[in-house]
Scaffold this motif. Sequence first.
Motif, PDB file in Angstrom:
ATOM      1  N   GLU A   1     -23.327 -29.044   5.938  1.00  0.00           N
ATOM      2  CA  GLU A   1     -22.938 -29.925   4.829  1.00  0.00           C
ATOM      3  C   GLU A   1     -22.895 -29.123   3.538  1.00  0.00           C
ATOM      4  OE1 GLU A   1     -21.651 -33.130   2.888  1.00  0.00           O
ATOM      5  OE2 GLU A   1     -22.113 -33.198   5.032  1.00  0.00           O
TER       6      GLU A   1
ATOM      7  N   GLY B   1     -22.092 -30.089  -0.598  1.00  0.00           N
ATOM      8  CA  GLY B   1     -21.634 -30.964  -1.674  1.00  0.00           C
ATOM      9  C   GLY B   1     -20.916 -30.152  -2.738  1.00  0.00           C
TER      10      GLY B   1
ATOM     11  N   ALA C   1     -14.842 -29.898   1.630  1.00  0.00           N
ATOM     12  CA  ALA C   1     -16.209 -29.757   1.128  1.00  0.00           C
ATOM     13  C   ALA C   1     -16.270 -29.624  -0.393  1.00  0.00           C
ATOM     14  CB  ALA C   1     -16.885 -28.549   1.775  1.00  0.00           C
TER      15      ALA C   1
ATOM     16  N   SER D   1     -23.287 -35.742  -0.281  1.00  0.00           N
ATOM     17  CA  SER D   1     -23.697 -34.737   0.703  1.00  0.00           C
ATOM     18  C   SER D   1     -25.049 -35.103   1.308  1.00  0.00           C
ATOM     19  CB  SER D   1     -23.757 -33.341   0.060  1.00  0.00           C
ATOM     20  OG  SER D   1     -24.843 -33.206  -0.849  1.00  0.00           O
TER      21      SER D   1
ATOM     22  N   TYR E   1     -27.937 -28.349   6.405  1.00  0.00           N
ATOM     23  CA  TYR E   1     -27.754 -28.609   4.968  1.00  0.00           C
ATOM     24  C   TYR E   1     -28.561 -27.581   4.209  1.00  0.00           C
ATOM     25  CZ  TYR E   1     -27.440 -31.581   0.724  1.00  0.00           C
ATOM     26  OH  TYR E   1     -27.185 -32.087  -0.526  1.00  0.00           O
TER      27      TYR E   1
END
Length: 424
Positions: free
Chosen positions: A182, A184, A246, A254, A266
């Motif tokens: 992930e 953000g 992304a 996120s 993450y």
Amino acid sequence: MRHHRLTAVCLATGLALLTGCSAASTGGTTGGTTLNYLTFETPSLTAKFWDTSIANAEKQVPGVTVKKIVAPSTDRDAYAKQLQASGQFPDLLQSITPSTFATAGLLKPYDQSWVNANFMLPLGNAYKGKVYIPPTNSQIIPEVFFNKKLFAKAGITAPPRTWSEFMAVCAKLKAAGITPIELGGGDPFAASMPLVGILSADVLGKDPNWLQERYAGKVKFTDANVEAAATKYRTMAKDGYFEDGALGVKYADSITNFTAGKTAMYMMGSWFLGSVPKDHADDFGAFLTPTEDGSLVVPFAVGGSMAISAKTSDPAKATAFAEAWSLDPANYKALIEGDGAFPMLKGKTLADYNVNVTQVFKDSYAYVTNQNTKVSAFGWATNDDSMPSGLNDAFYAASQALFTSDDVHGQMAKLDAAWDTATK
């Protein structure tokens, strides 16, 4: 509680709200002192948290009234500069970067004997030998959080320790139809997290004094070892190990994506521990950014509470309030449970704070208390390893650019140029 770029949502306010409200301390109508205090608000550290913590500290310092100023964005340093330029520099400032203001003579250092008596690492965030924010807590920036169920689904039995193992894990997850990591990336600081971890592990892990050597002009971002580290991040993006789009994913989203099981890993600061879902916390684990040889390097940042303005008209009262706030156990409970902070008060264990924390929090805190290789988290230090004012923005821009550009050398050259300009 460093957390100055750490959340996506801060309640908006503005300079206009301060019109007619000087940020210098003033005498109250009953002969007391009014202090202005720059804070920030997040989903974890809410208005209620700040109001309660302020009220509790006021009780310890008779004759003091504290007025809260809420920063309108996650960049409190920039907002404090705006206030200073308009003659409204606050008496107290929460979780700013001391070097940005101490060099201008705007901050009052704490008494070192008080710091020594109360904190595990008294000089953990000292700048040029003086402590401008009490070293109340620490963070690991970043850790690699992972979803145990998604790892198992892809046939991964253990977290990776070496970089080659990490890349193999990413490839295996992708092959299983699971988004590996992930990101953000819509919030610049979040886009930089993988690069922070890699540079901390590969560059500072081998040369903990690299940032000081950069100030001395002995090393550069364009050096081969730094470019090699940055290339790892570019490779992660190029190989499709982050989710589609992304760079358009906001930080708050996120967190939701990862905790909902949409991605397997993450890379985020340890403050994410405050967002681990309590109802299925055992589904999550954490490991450090892998190194080439599997050695552990902890990207460490000692945070703190409030700085004291050197311009306040009542330094004794301002100091007394700051010390009272910084030692209040109730504040630590909120920071530990809601913001994932690792407490650094001397002579205390987690049990002393009466907190309810997850196993992944306990496992992560062990990196702090154990003897291991700790280095300054790249770009997050508040001590002598802090980057020059303005460099973080350039670093974030490079991180976002490397998501789509193969020009690693060009981005590193831009960082060198920005550093040289900032330190002239």
